[in-house]
Scaffold this active site. Structure first.
Site, PDB file in Angstrom:
ATOM      1  N   GLU A 147       5.296  -0.778  53.717  1.00 41.94           N
ATOM      2  CA  GLU A 147       4.293   0.044  54.393  1.00 41.94           C
ATOM      3  C   GLU A 147       2.888  -0.368  54.018  1.00 41.94           C
ATOM      4  O   GLU A 147       1.987  -0.410  54.856  1.00 41.94           O
ATOM      5  CB  GLU A 147       4.522   1.526  54.040  1.00 41.94           C
ATOM      6  CG  GLU A 147       3.652   2.500  54.820  1.00 41.94           C
ATOM      7  CD  GLU A 147       2.358   2.881  54.118  1.00 41.94           C
ATOM      8  OE1 GLU A 147       1.559   3.624  54.717  1.00 41.94           O
ATOM      9  OE2 GLU A 147       2.139   2.432  52.963  1.00 41.94           O
ATOM     10  N   HIS A 168       7.976   5.738  52.258  1.00 35.19           N
ATOM     11  CA  HIS A 168       8.138   4.284  52.112  1.00 35.19           C
ATOM     12  C   HIS A 168       8.456   3.913  50.676  1.00 35.19           C
ATOM     13  O   HIS A 168       8.003   4.551  49.724  1.00 35.19           O
ATOM     14  CB  HIS A 168       6.906   3.530  52.614  1.00 35.19           C
ATOM     15  CG  HIS A 168       5.628   3.840  51.899  1.00 35.19           C
ATOM     16  ND1 HIS A 168       5.234   3.187  50.755  1.00 35.19           N
ATOM     17  CD2 HIS A 168       4.633   4.719  52.181  1.00 35.19           C
ATOM     18  CE1 HIS A 168       4.061   3.651  50.362  1.00 35.19           C
ATOM     19  NE2 HIS A 168       3.671   4.590  51.202  1.00 35.19           N
ATOM     20  N   ASP A 228       7.838   0.927  49.048  1.00 37.18           N
ATOM     21  CA  ASP A 228       6.966   0.020  48.320  1.00 37.18           C
ATOM     22  C   ASP A 228       5.752   0.743  47.752  1.00 37.18           C
ATOM     23  O   ASP A 228       5.443   1.879  48.126  1.00 37.18           O
ATOM     24  CB  ASP A 228       6.521  -1.125  49.215  1.00 37.18           C
ATOM     25  CG  ASP A 228       5.736  -0.648  50.437  1.00 37.18           C
ATOM     26  OD1 ASP A 228       6.137   0.368  51.031  1.00 37.18           O
ATOM     27  OD2 ASP A 228       4.733  -1.293  50.799  1.00 37.18           O
TER      28      ASP A 228
END
Length: 486
Positions: free
Chosen positions: A147, A78, A80
């Site tokens: 996420e 992910h 983020d």
């Protein structure tokens, strides 16, 4: 095949990529710039990419010559990161790069989360993708958004967005450990209505702060008996209520649903001399600190305010808030009867905020059983009803049921054993991984999760074990080549 251990350039490439990623702001929900970074990189490498409706990114990496017909393997992570910083830090996550530094074998950040969760996983995927000496099948790099705040990117995936049905998730945090299952989760928010009234003219206003806690991940660290700053604050208020009268003026604590709160603060309007209140708070603070011998950094401070609030909570609202806090659950609810040492069900009292004319408490629940999630949600609903509050519970995300007979797991164990002359650990974790949602979208997907060693994620104490990055790269390149020797 030339091994990575003989060619350290791939290891350094991964660290260089991580430094570049760390220079791009990427808090949850604000991944536009880092996604553009990955897209520009893909174009520079001559790789095709696509973006779905919520911002998830898929980059297609061609196979080594002669292996184009092999099964496509997905490397997934992910984009983020959890954006946490120490109080007093002037770091602006919307524009400032993460400031990296090394300390021995560890990579750290100055005053903030490092973002190795999951930036180093993405960097490793990039490094593997540009490996010119590799023998590998076709790859798909699947990089999701958002996420950390609820796996919302993964929950929006559709089965036609990717073609691979073998997936290696790079979001685990212990090298030498293969994760094959995870908990499901959901969030509940309780909002207690609050009435305000003018601040009494003869009141003394004091601020109480709880700081210096270890914090950590609300799933994998929930069994470590780490203090929760909101719980500590509730203990102080409960003790103080038995000694003197006070009204709440404001209260806040925590930062994210998946982080154990490290800091909390309350402002009180005290009836009586400030010196007496200060001594009583000091006494209570010493007693509370004694309950947390594993939190040497725990600091409880009290100070008089020069800038006075104009309003306070009404007496009934102050009492109701303190009572709700005292009754709020936090920590391990049940241990697994199937997997020794595994937390089955837990709840994290994650944040407290003033919101919409009330006080909002956010709880993050996890369990590897749907019944466990329902049980905690029911307890919170009962708590809310008794407090005269409202409650909203999210639909949450599914768990990932382990398949100990997985072909991918078997092959991974064999490769690891051959490379490092020891058995890897295979585990199910008490945390949410995107594998659960991906498995729901593509039930035939064979999955495993792994990664380098990261300690204290979701807190400014986060650190990455640098030598473990090299071992993960060595393992991953060898595993990919094994799929070409069938």
């Amino acid at each position: 095949m030339i091994m990575v251990s003989e060619r350290m350039d791939l290891f350094h490439t991964a660290l260089d990529y991580f430094a570049e990623i760390s220079a791009v702001p990427r808090c949850s929900g604000a991944e536009e710039r880092v996604r553009s970074f990955f897209c520009d990189w893909a174009v520079g490498q001559g790789y095709e990419y696509r973006i779905d409706r919520v911002g998830n990114l898929l980059i297609r990496v061609p196979a080594s010559a002669g292996f184009e017909r092999k099964d496509t393997i997905i490397l997934q992570g992910h984009m983020d990161m959890v954006c946490e910083k120490n109080e007093g830090s002037n770091h602006d996550f919307s524009k400032d790069p993460i400031r990296l530094f090394t300390e021995g074998d560890w990579l750290k950040a100055r005053g903030t989360t490092l973002g190795a969760d999951n930036g180093i996983g993405l960097a490793i995927a990039m490094a593997v993708a540009v490996d010119k000496e590799a023998i590998r099948p076709p790859l798909e790099l699947l990089f999701t958004v958002d996420e950390e705040t609820g796996l919302t990117g993964a929950s929006a995936l559709t089965p036609d967005f990717f073609s691979g049905r073998i997936l290696i998730n790079l979001d685990s945090e212990d090298e030498g450990v293969f994760t094959v299952g995870c908990a499901g989760g959901r969030d509940s928010e309780i909002i207690l209505p609050i009435e305000h009234e003018p601040a009494p003219g003869d009141s003394t206003f004091i601020s109480i702060k709880v700081q210096g806690l270890a914090g950590g991940h609300s799933g994998v660290d929930i069994n470590q008996q780490r203090a929760n700053a909101i719980v500590v604050l509730a203990q102080l208020l409960n003790g103080l209520a038995g000694e003197m009268e006070f009204l709440l003026a404001s209260i806040s604590g925590g930062s994210a649903h998946n982080a154990i709160p490290r800091e909390a603060r309350v402002v009180l309007a005290i009836s009586g001399p400030a010196e007496v209140a200060g001594e009583e708070i000091k006494r209570l603070a010493e007693s509370v600190r004694g309950s947390y011998p594993n939190e040497p950094g725990l600091a409880i401070t009290c100070e008089n305010l020069s800038s006075l609030p104009k309003a306070v909570y009404a007496k009934a609202s102050s009492a109701a808030t303190c009572k709700l806090l005292a009754a709020s659950p936090h920590g391990v609810i049940a241990m697994s009867a199937e997997v020794p040492g595994l937390v089955e069900t837990s709840v994290n009292l994650a944040t407290i905020r003033e919101k919409e004319g009330g006080v909002a408490l956010l709880f993050s629940q996890r369990s590897d059983r749907e019944e466990g999630l329902r049980l905690v949600a029911a307890k919170l609903e009962d708590l809310s009803e008794r407090a005269g509050a409202s409650i909203t519970t999210s639909t949450g995300y599914p768990g990932w049921r382990p398949d100990f007979n997985s072909e991918l797991l078997s092959r991974s164990k064999g490769v690891y054993r051959k490379l490092f002359d020891r058995e890897p650990k295979v585990e199910v974790i008490h945390a949410g991984l995107e594998c659960g949602l991906i498995g729901a979208v593509a039930p035939e997907m064979d999955m495993i999760s792994l990664g380098p060693t990261i300690e204290n994620p979701h807190s400014p104490r986060e650190r990455l074990h640098i030598p473990s990055v090299e071992r993960i790269i060595r393992f991953l390149t060898t595993l990919l080549s094994a799929f070409c020797r069938e």
